[in-house]
Scaffold this motif. Structure first.
Motif, PDB file in Angstrom:
ATOM      1  N   ARG B  56     -94.884 -87.172  48.408  1.00  0.00           N
ATOM      2  CA  ARG B  56     -94.562 -87.974  47.418  1.00  0.00           C
ATOM      3  C   ARG B  56     -95.231 -89.411  47.835  1.00  0.00           C
ATOM      4  O   ARG B  56     -94.551 -89.853  48.626  1.00  0.00           O
ATOM      5  N   PRO B  57     -95.713 -90.213  47.034  1.00  0.00           N
ATOM      6  CA  PRO B  57     -96.157 -91.638  47.381  1.00  0.00           C
ATOM      7  C   PRO B  57     -95.021 -92.349  47.279  1.00  0.00           C
ATOM      8  O   PRO B  57     -93.900 -92.157  46.515  1.00  0.00           O
ATOM      9  N   SER B  58     -95.131 -93.403  47.935  1.00  0.00           N
ATOM     10  CA  SER B  58     -93.869 -94.437  47.782  1.00  0.00           C
ATOM     11  C   SER B  58     -93.685 -95.011  46.466  1.00  0.00           C
ATOM     12  O   SER B  58     -94.918 -95.199  45.549  1.00  0.00           O
ATOM     13  N   GLY B  59     -92.809 -95.119  46.072  1.00  0.00           N
ATOM     14  CA  GLY B  59     -92.605 -95.577  44.598  1.00  0.00           C
ATOM     15  C   GLY B  59     -92.168 -94.482  43.532  1.00  0.00           C
ATOM     16  O   GLY B  59     -91.916 -94.629  42.400  1.00  0.00           O
ATOM     17  N   VAL B  60     -92.717 -93.213  43.873  1.00  0.00           N
ATOM     18  CA  VAL B  60     -92.565 -92.055  43.134  1.00  0.00           C
ATOM     19  C   VAL B  60     -91.250 -91.451  43.242  1.00  0.00           C
ATOM     20  O   VAL B  60     -90.651 -91.306  44.259  1.00  0.00           O
ATOM     21  N   SER B  61     -90.447 -91.571  41.990  1.00  0.00           N
ATOM     22  CA  SER B  61     -89.025 -90.867  42.240  1.00  0.00           C
ATOM     23  C   SER B  61     -88.853 -89.446  42.809  1.00  0.00           C
ATOM     24  O   SER B  61     -89.997 -88.637  42.655  1.00  0.00           O
ATOM     25  N   ASN B  62     -87.807 -89.488  43.540  1.00  0.00           N
ATOM     26  CA  ASN B  62     -87.634 -88.085  44.331  1.00  0.00           C
ATOM     27  C   ASN B  62     -87.281 -86.833  43.566  1.00  0.00           C
ATOM     28  O   ASN B  62     -86.765 -85.770  43.969  1.00  0.00           O
ATOM     29  N   ARG B  63     -87.322 -87.169  42.140  1.00  0.00           N
ATOM     30  CA  ARG B  63     -87.033 -86.196  41.193  1.00  0.00           C
ATOM     31  C   ARG B  63     -88.242 -85.097  41.101  1.00  0.00           C
ATOM     32  O   ARG B  63     -88.077 -84.130  40.490  1.00  0.00           O
ATOM     33  N   PHE B  64     -89.283 -85.736  41.686  1.00  0.00           N
ATOM     34  CA  PHE B  64     -90.468 -84.950  41.283  1.00  0.00           C
ATOM     35  C   PHE B  64     -90.904 -84.317  42.985  1.00  0.00           C
ATOM     36  O   PHE B  64     -90.722 -85.183  43.919  1.00  0.00           O
ATOM     37  N   SER B  65     -91.101 -82.830  42.742  1.00  0.00           N
ATOM     38  CA  SER B  65     -91.266 -82.401  44.154  1.00  0.00           C
ATOM     39  C   SER B  65     -92.590 -81.301  43.902  1.00  0.00           C
ATOM     40  O   SER B  65     -92.550 -80.808  42.820  1.00  0.00           O
ATOM     41  N   GLY B  66     -93.218 -80.919  45.023  1.00  0.00           N
ATOM     42  CA  GLY B  66     -94.353 -80.020  45.050  1.00  0.00           C
ATOM     43  C   GLY B  66     -94.148 -78.919  46.084  1.00  0.00           C
ATOM     44  O   GLY B  66     -93.467 -79.213  47.090  1.00  0.00           O
ATOM     45  N   SER B  67     -94.725 -77.639  45.864  1.00  0.00           N
ATOM     46  CA  SER B  67     -94.633 -76.719  46.428  1.00  0.00           C
ATOM     47  C   SER B  67     -96.048 -75.485  46.283  1.00  0.00           C
ATOM     48  O   SER B  67     -96.743 -75.952  45.296  1.00  0.00           O
ATOM     49  N   LYS B  68     -96.072 -74.847  47.280  1.00  0.00           N
ATOM     50  CA  LYS B  68     -97.289 -73.985  47.086  1.00  0.00           C
ATOM     51  C   LYS B  68     -96.879 -72.469  47.636  1.00  0.00           C
ATOM     52  O   LYS B  68     -96.301 -72.567  48.786  1.00  0.00           O
ATOM     53  N   SER B  69     -97.250 -71.563  47.013  1.00  0.00           N
ATOM     54  CA  SER B  69     -97.081 -69.998  47.211  1.00  0.00           C
ATOM     55  C   SER B  69     -98.200 -69.370  46.886  1.00  0.00           C
ATOM     56  O   SER B  69     -98.344 -69.204  45.681  1.00  0.00           O
ATOM     57  N   THR B  72    -100.786 -70.221  44.092  1.00  0.00           N
ATOM     58  CA  THR B  72    -100.083 -70.884  43.018  1.00  0.00           C
ATOM     59  C   THR B  72     -99.317 -72.345  43.719  1.00  0.00           C
ATOM     60  O   THR B  72     -98.585 -71.935  44.285  1.00  0.00           O
ATOM     61  N   ALA B  73     -99.720 -73.329  43.033  1.00  0.00           N
ATOM     62  CA  ALA B  73     -98.980 -74.551  43.313  1.00  0.00           C
ATOM     63  C   ALA B  73     -97.943 -74.817  42.048  1.00  0.00           C
ATOM     64  O   ALA B  73     -98.166 -74.413  41.106  1.00  0.00           O
ATOM     65  N   SER B  74     -96.809 -75.531  42.480  1.00  0.00           N
ATOM     66  CA  SER B  74     -95.776 -75.965  41.675  1.00  0.00           C
ATOM     67  C   SER B  74     -95.165 -77.302  41.565  1.00  0.00           C
ATOM     68  O   SER B  74     -95.134 -78.002  42.550  1.00  0.00           O
ATOM     69  N   LEU B  75     -95.045 -77.747  40.571  1.00  0.00           N
ATOM     70  CA  LEU B  75     -94.567 -79.280  40.380  1.00  0.00           C
ATOM     71  C   LEU B  75     -93.120 -78.914  39.682  1.00  0.00           C
ATOM     72  O   LEU B  75     -92.941 -78.348  38.675  1.00  0.00           O
ATOM     73  N   THR B  76     -92.063 -79.547  40.348  1.00  0.00           N
ATOM     74  CA  THR B  76     -90.696 -79.241  39.996  1.00  0.00           C
ATOM     75  C   THR B  76     -90.236 -80.617  39.486  1.00  0.00           C
ATOM     76  O   THR B  76     -90.412 -81.658  40.300  1.00  0.00           O
ATOM     77  N   ILE B  77     -89.704 -80.965  38.278  1.00  0.00           N
ATOM     78  CA  ILE B  77     -89.137 -82.116  37.859  1.00  0.00           C
ATOM     79  C   ILE B  77     -87.703 -81.935  37.785  1.00  0.00           C
ATOM     80  O   ILE B  77     -87.256 -81.155  36.860  1.00  0.00           O
ATOM     81  N   SER B  78     -86.885 -82.497  38.550  1.00  0.00           N
ATOM     82  CA  SER B  78     -85.325 -82.353  38.351  1.00  0.00           C
ATOM     83  C   SER B  78     -84.788 -83.541  37.611  1.00  0.00           C
ATOM     84  O   SER B  78     -85.202 -84.699  37.375  1.00  0.00           O
ATOM     85  N   GLY B  79     -83.576 -83.308  36.961  1.00  0.00           N
ATOM     86  CA  GLY B  79     -82.933 -84.409  36.262  1.00  0.00           C
ATOM     87  C   GLY B  79     -83.851 -84.807  35.046  1.00  0.00           C
ATOM     88  O   GLY B  79     -83.967 -86.314  35.197  1.00  0.00           O
TER      89      GLY B  79
END
Lengths: 117, 109
Positions: B56-69, B72-79
């Motif tokens: 995650r670049p600086s300044g981007v909320s930690n509500r955004f997270s990425g993963s891969k399996s 397939t890659a995935s973006l999760t947005i929490s809250g």
């Protein structure tokens, strides 16, 4: 402030040419790879071209290969997109972006290209 | 060059979490860790949210997270927040000197 600003867009006839420019400021331009991305009205993002800082690696999308050419002038902090044989389907907003490990971390506001038939 | 496959739309309520998938092949998403994610609000330039799959670049909320399996890659947005309503795109390097975006996902909050 780190900034990219595109210019050179406009209205052009089918088969014509345009040269887009992207002026970089606020960072050491000569060490970064650069890319061009476009977006047709109401459509998704489409990758167009990539060039490394030393100009030794250049990629173009199949949809523009042989018609578009990416280049750069490290002394002037500029990256270009020469577009020839333009088609109606090339009409789009064109963005330049700074590339870090293929991620696009800084984007310009874009310049609009419209190809009339 | 076929685009990476994303769901056309996802929705969620404020405070919930959502995940956007990005499916490719072993020649792109599955073969390299050069997957990034972008958020685009109407009339604006895209914004980098995640690079190299999970960073995650600086300044981007930690509500955004990425993963891969696998492929397939995935973006999760929490809250989820109202300001998260936007279009989201994945982007990957592909073998043979190509880069490509996913088709985009419209998030409704």
């Amino acid at each position: 402030e780190v900034q990219l600003v595109e210019s050179g867009g406009g209205l052009v006839q089918r088969g014509g040419s345009l040269r887009l420019s992207c002026a970089a400021s606020g960072f050491n331009f000569r060490i970064y790879s650069m890319q061009w991305v476009r977006q047709a009205p109401g459509k998704g993002l489409e990758w167009v071209a990539y060039m490394t800082s030393d100009e030794r690696t250049i990629y173009h999308a199949d949809s523009v290969k042989g018609r578009f050419t990416i280049s750069r002038d490290n002394a002037k902090n500029l990256v270009f997109l020469q577009m020839n044989s333009l088609r109606a389907e090339d009409s789009a907003m064109y963005y330049c972006a700074r590339s870090v490990q293929f991620g696009l971390d800084v984007w310009g506001p874009g310049t609009t290209v419209t190809v009339s038939s | 060059q076929s685009a990476l496959t994303q769901p056309a739309s996802v929705s969620g309520s404020p405070g919930q979490s959502i995940t956007i998938s990005c499916t490719g092949t072993s020649s792109d998403v599955g073969g390299y860790d050069f997957v990034s994610w972008y958020q685009q609000h109407p009339g604006k330039a895209p914004k980098l949210l995640i690079y190299e799959v999970t960073n995650r670049p600086s300044g981007v909320s930690n509500r955004f997270s990425g993963s891969k399996s696998g492929n397939t890659a995935s973006l999760t947005i929490s809250g989820l927040q109202g300001e998260d309503e936007a279009d989201y795109y994945c982007f990957s390097y592909r073998t043979s000197a190509t880069l490509l975006f996913g088709g985009g996902t419209k998030l409704t909050v």
